[in-house]
Design a protein around this motif. Structure first.
Motif, short mmCIF file in Angstrom:
data_model
loop_
_atom_site.label_atom_id
_atom_site.label_comp_id
_atom_site.label_asym_id
_atom_site.label_seq_id
_atom_site.Cartn_x
_atom_site.Cartn_y
_atom_site.Cartn_z
N LYS A 1 0.85 -1.19 0.00
CA LYS A 1 0.00 0.00 0.00
C LYS A 1 0.89 1.25 0.00
O LYS A 1 1.03 1.94 1.02
CB LYS A 1 -0.91 0.00 1.23
N GLU B 1 0.39 4.10 -1.09
CA GLU B 1 -0.33 5.34 -0.79
C GLU B 1 -0.39 5.60 0.71
O GLU B 1 -0.62 6.73 1.15
CB GLU B 1 -1.74 5.32 -1.38
N TYR B 2 -0.20 4.56 1.52
CA TYR B 2 -0.20 4.68 2.97
C TYR B 2 1.19 4.60 3.59
O TYR B 2 1.34 4.94 4.76
CB TYR B 2 -1.08 3.59 3.60
N GLU C 1 -10.88 -6.97 7.27
CA GLU C 1 -12.02 -6.40 7.98
C GLU C 1 -12.44 -7.33 9.11
O GLU C 1 -12.72 -8.50 8.90
CB GLU C 1 -13.19 -6.17 7.03
N LEU D 1 -3.79 0.31 8.37
CA LEU D 1 -2.52 -0.17 7.84
C LEU D 1 -1.80 -0.99 8.91
O LEU D 1 -1.67 -0.56 10.05
CB LEU D 1 -1.64 0.99 7.39
N THR E 1 -7.14 5.64 12.08
CA THR E 1 -7.04 4.38 12.81
C THR E 1 -6.89 4.63 14.30
O THR E 1 -7.52 3.96 15.13
CB THR E 1 -5.86 3.55 12.28
N ASP F 1 0.65 -3.78 4.64
CA ASP F 1 -0.63 -3.96 3.97
C ASP F 1 -1.75 -3.63 4.95
O ASP F 1 -1.53 -3.54 6.16
CB ASP F 1 -0.76 -5.40 3.48
N THR F 2 -2.95 -3.46 4.43
CA THR F 2 -4.10 -3.16 5.29
C THR F 2 -4.61 -4.43 5.95
O THR F 2 -4.36 -5.55 5.49
CB THR F 2 -5.23 -2.50 4.49
N ASN G 1 -4.24 8.34 7.45
CA ASN G 1 -4.58 6.95 7.78
C ASN G 1 -4.27 6.65 9.24
O ASN G 1 -5.07 6.02 9.94
CB ASN G 1 -3.80 6.00 6.87
N THR H 1 -10.31 -2.55 11.19
CA THR H 1 -11.12 -2.33 10.00
C THR H 1 -10.26 -2.50 8.75
O THR H 1 -9.02 -2.53 8.82
CB THR H 1 -11.73 -0.92 10.01
N GLY H 2 -10.90 -2.60 7.62
CA GLY H 2 -10.18 -2.92 6.38
C GLY H 2 -9.25 -1.84 5.88
O GLY H 2 -8.43 -2.10 5.00
N ASP H 3 -9.35 -0.61 6.40
CA ASP H 3 -8.45 0.45 5.93
C ASP H 3 -7.34 0.75 6.93
O ASP H 3 -6.57 1.70 6.74
CB ASP H 3 -9.25 1.73 5.65
#
Length: 810
Positions: free
Chosen positions: A228, A230-231, A302, A321, A365, A298-299, A361, A317-319
């Motif tokens: 990921k 972007e994160y 969920e 990281l 979280t 990775d994330t 992010n 949760t799924g987002d």
């Protein structure tokens, strides 16, 4: 950000007093909260060596110690401490000494505590062995090794040495308030950079060059994959073997304690030390727990559960990281590591992580989990990804310096897209024009370079490239601020703002002032309430399910259920205020509020809410009635130039009492509603008396308002007054009768005023007597009785024809 001045001096010279240091840092733009002086309040506390420990003859939990304090004879002290051994060096408070306290089990005393010799269970005790907290350190920073018991010093010290001097406890710690746009200052080096620029001294960077003994390489033990990007902008890893877990030396513990962190063990302390030093959070994993020798960013799945270092199982949760190995998650990125990869006492090889995670992010979280840490507080504000290698190398170098492990060669560095600072054109003329000073481009260049910026100057124009840690410097005006604060805010000239236009209030603002002045003059009190309200308020006032006011705007991040939506009416807030005052025995009250309401327009193309100014006024008390509030309202509207009002009965309004409620019109414009609050609604708010309330659309009032004053000369000719009392049906309103009188009276009728409404004998049930005073006057001559009688008869005839009104004769 807690900044111990002695620690700061390792990076730059601060050759001034603490007071001057604080004053000049404030003038260069660093906001200061407080200054705390450690070591103060400790008197006659010395280093002592425990020579012997014997059991107390009359107490199972006490022991008798003989302490070498540098005197000719050992000092006998009775203590209940269970963590001491013969040969330990400890702080000893002798007879007559003072400590900041508090003593165990007692509240802290102002001015500290004086220690005196005495007897414990019949045995003489000539002082006290001290814990960290008794010497003034807060419980949250007491080292883990000494959290429960006496402070055991880290090495041998000359017996009898003053404890403050031996441990160098004298230190001023400055608490700086760091604004969200300056995350670079959440570090000792960042604050040292500010201090060096402020005082014109040199900035010294820490030693990060590792020896890397042996032939083994980091990449042979670990691989890194960022799934990921972007994160996660960058991930750096190094491996250290031959780890020895032990207590950190006092110099390292002292820095952490002064900076507000608890020492734990040498490896954890080093990562925390470097985080405070560079502002880059770091983490160490026991490499035995990293399955497959893989690090995968990775994330989460969920709903998966993960147990953090604090022993708490958390649902992800799924987002969110995560840091994972080949089989499982081992850390929440940027927040906290996992219990399954914790450094243990038998750990021999570690992975040192330095990464750069997306601030948004991490913030989301952290908030969702209710878990905020020193690391998350830094990541969520934004960190320079170029710090990661320096910080990881610094950790490894400190491990070498403390002889706590062997650093393997090389680094695993995954950096998908390198971050570089962009240069910005800065014009000297523009800077001077904005600040009102006359600095040369050369002087500005020196200021920028003192802050480690690169400058390319051509005449009076400079291309300035900030260091990558300064992610807040994006436009020319940002650099103007840098010049202002380093030049000195106190040196900038004080001038009035330049403007060609005189500041004036808008028409709406003037009308607001007029309405408020009128209501205040009529005995009302202004209140102001929150725009964030509870959705239960609409149920409390019995608002209809299909009413416009039910179109609520919900807040994304409410403080709680009671402040989760934007208000659509002012009435619930007004009744809450009345209920609070009534419960405190306020027997009568008049109040009004002029404020915004917000209607959801999600069904329209415009996503913004419909925002209306509403005016709510209310009163309760023994002397208050419907007509009290109606009179106040009518007078206020008269001041705004709104005179032709009509109050039409309204039955089906849940908030108001049936039969005691009316809608307010000006011509064909509906302005609002007025009436008595329904008893059930009043009871919801704990109000045990009648409440009169009105709510008006103030935007409509502004459209109708006419505040122009027209001059009318005093009348030259006399008036003739006639009183009439008409018997009409009960359902006929006074306003309807007034309308007929005005229509038939035409130009000769100057005014009409109601002065009596009567029910009772001899008036038949279902009817009422309504009495008016009519004033007739002509502007160009003196009226005769014949002229007045003609018009007056026409008025009576109109009332009779329109509403069957009969002239009351007795």
């Amino acid at each position: 950000m807690l900044v111990p001045v002695k620690w700061l001096e390792e990076y730059t010279d601060v050759n001034v007093s603490v007071d001057e240091f604080c004053d000049r840092m404030i003038m260069s733009g660093s906001n200061l909260e407080t200054v705390e002086y450690f070591g103060q309040g400790i008197e006659n506390v010395v280093v002592g060596k425990i020579l012997s420990i014997e059991k107390h003859p009359d107490a199972d939990k006490l022991v008798i110690t003989q302490i070498d304090t540098g005197a000719s004879e050992p000092v006998q002290i009775v203590t209940g401490a269970a963590n001491i051994s013969v040969g330990d060096y400890v702080p000893v408070a002798l007879h007559g000494s003072r400590i900041p306290g508090p003593l165990h089990g007692q509240p802290k005393q102002p001015g500290g505590v004086t220690i005196k010799k005495g007897k414990l269970r019949g045995v003489e005790s000539n002082g006290m062995l001290c814990s960290c907290s008794e010497l003034g350190f807060e419980d949250k920073v007491v080292p883990v090794a000494h959290r429960d018991g006496i402070w055991i010093l880290d090495r041998e010290y000359p017996a009898g040495t003053d404890i403050v001097k031996a441990l160098e406890l004298e230190c001023a710690v400055v608490d700086f308030e760091i604004t969200p746009n300056r995350p670079d200052c959440l570090s000792m080096i960042g604050m040292a950079r500010e201090a060096a620029a402020t005082f014109g001294t040199e900035l010294r960077y820490p030693d990060t060059k590792c020896e890397e003994k042996g032939a083994e390489k980091t990449k042979d033990f670990i691989s890194v994959e960022i799934r990921k990007p972007e994160y996660c902008r960058r991930y750096v890893a190094r491996v250290v073997k031959d780890i020895k877990i032990e207590q950190s030396p006092w110099w390292l513990q002292k820095c952490l304690i002064f900076a507000g962190m608890r020492p734990i063990n040498n490896i954890v302390d080093i990562t925390n030390y470097v985080m405070l030093e560079y502002g880059q959070p770091l983490h160490a994993f026991d490499i035995r727990t990293v399955s497959g020798n893989q690090i995968i960013v990775d994330t989460a799945q969920e709903g998966e559960t993960f147990t953090t270092l604090d022993g708490t199982e958390r649902t992800m949760t799924g987002d969110a990281l995560m840091i994972k190995d080949a089989e499982k998650a081992i850390g929440i990125a940027g927040i906290m590591g996992g219990l399954n990869s914790e450094i243990e006492e038998d750990t021999t090889m570690i992975l040192v992580e330095g990464a750069n995670f997306n601030g948004d992010n991490v913030r989301a979280t952290s908030k969702r989990l209710g878990l905020r840490t020193e690391a998350s507080a830094r990541f969520e504000k934004g960190i320079d990804p170029n710090l990661t290698v320096q910080a990881v190398d610094r950790v490894c170098r400190l491990i070498e310096i403390l002889n706590a492990g062997t650093v393997l060669r090389g680094t695993v560095d995954v950096y998908p897209k390198e971050y570089r600072a962009e240069s910005v054109k800065v014009r000297a003329e523009r800077v001077n024009a904005m600040l009102g000073v006359e600095l040369s481009a050369k002087e500005m260049e020196e200021i920028f370079e003192s802050l480690e910026m690169k400058v390319s100057r051509l005449g009076n124009t400079m291309n300035v490239t900030p260091p990558t840690v300064r992610q807040d410097l994006l436009t020319e005006v940002d650099f103007v601020e840098e010049v202002a604060r380093m030049y000195g805010y106190d040196k900038l000239p004080v001038t009035l703002p330049r403007s060609n236009d005189e500041a004036k209030k808008s028409r709406k603002q003037r009308l607001r002032d007029m309405a408020k002045d009128a209501l205040l003059g009529l005995g009302m009190n202004e209140i102001q309430t929150y725009s964030f309200v509870s959705p239960k308020g609409l149920d409390n006032i019995r608002m209809a399910d299909d009413a416009e006011g039910r179109k609520l705007i919900k807040l994304i991040n409410p403080l709680g259920e009671d402040t989760s939506v934007m208000r659509t009416t002012l009435i619930p807030n007004m009744l809450e205020v009345f209920g609070r005052n009534y419960s405190r025995n306020t027997l009568a009250m008049r109040a009004f509020e002029l404020g915004n309401t917000f209607i959801n327009n999600h069904h329209l193309e415009d996503p913004l809410p419909e925002e209306k100014d509403m005016l709510c006024a209310a009163c309760y008390g023994e002397q208050e009635s419907f007509f009290t509030l109606k009179g106040i309202l009518s007078e206020m509207l008269y001041k705004l130039g709104i005179r032709e009002l009509c109050f039409c009965p309204e039955e089906n309004v849940g908030t108001f009492h049936p039969g005691r409620c009316a809608k307010i019109f000006a011509g064909d414009r509906e302005l609002g509603i007025i009436g008595e609050i329904h008893p059930d609604v009043a009871e919801k708010y704990g109000i045990g008396t009648r409440v009169l309330c009105t709510e008006l659309d103030f935007d409509q009032l502004c459209q109708l308002a006419d505040t122009e004053k027209l001059y009318s000369p005093l009348p030259k000719y006399p008036s003739i007054k006639r009183d009439i009392a008409m018997v009409v049906k009960e359902e006929i309103m006074v306003a309807q009768l007034e309308a007929v009188i005005k229509k038939e009276g035409k130009k000769l009728l100057e005014s009409v005023a109601l002065f009596d409404v009567y029910r009772g004998k001899p008036i038949l049930p279902g009817s009422k007597s309504v009495a008016f005073t009519l004033v007739y006057r002509a502007q160009d001559h003196t009226l005769t009785d014949e002229e007045v009688s003609k018009v007056h008869d026409r008025v009576l005839g109109g009332l009779r024809d329109e509403y069957g009104a009969q002239l009351r004769e007795m």
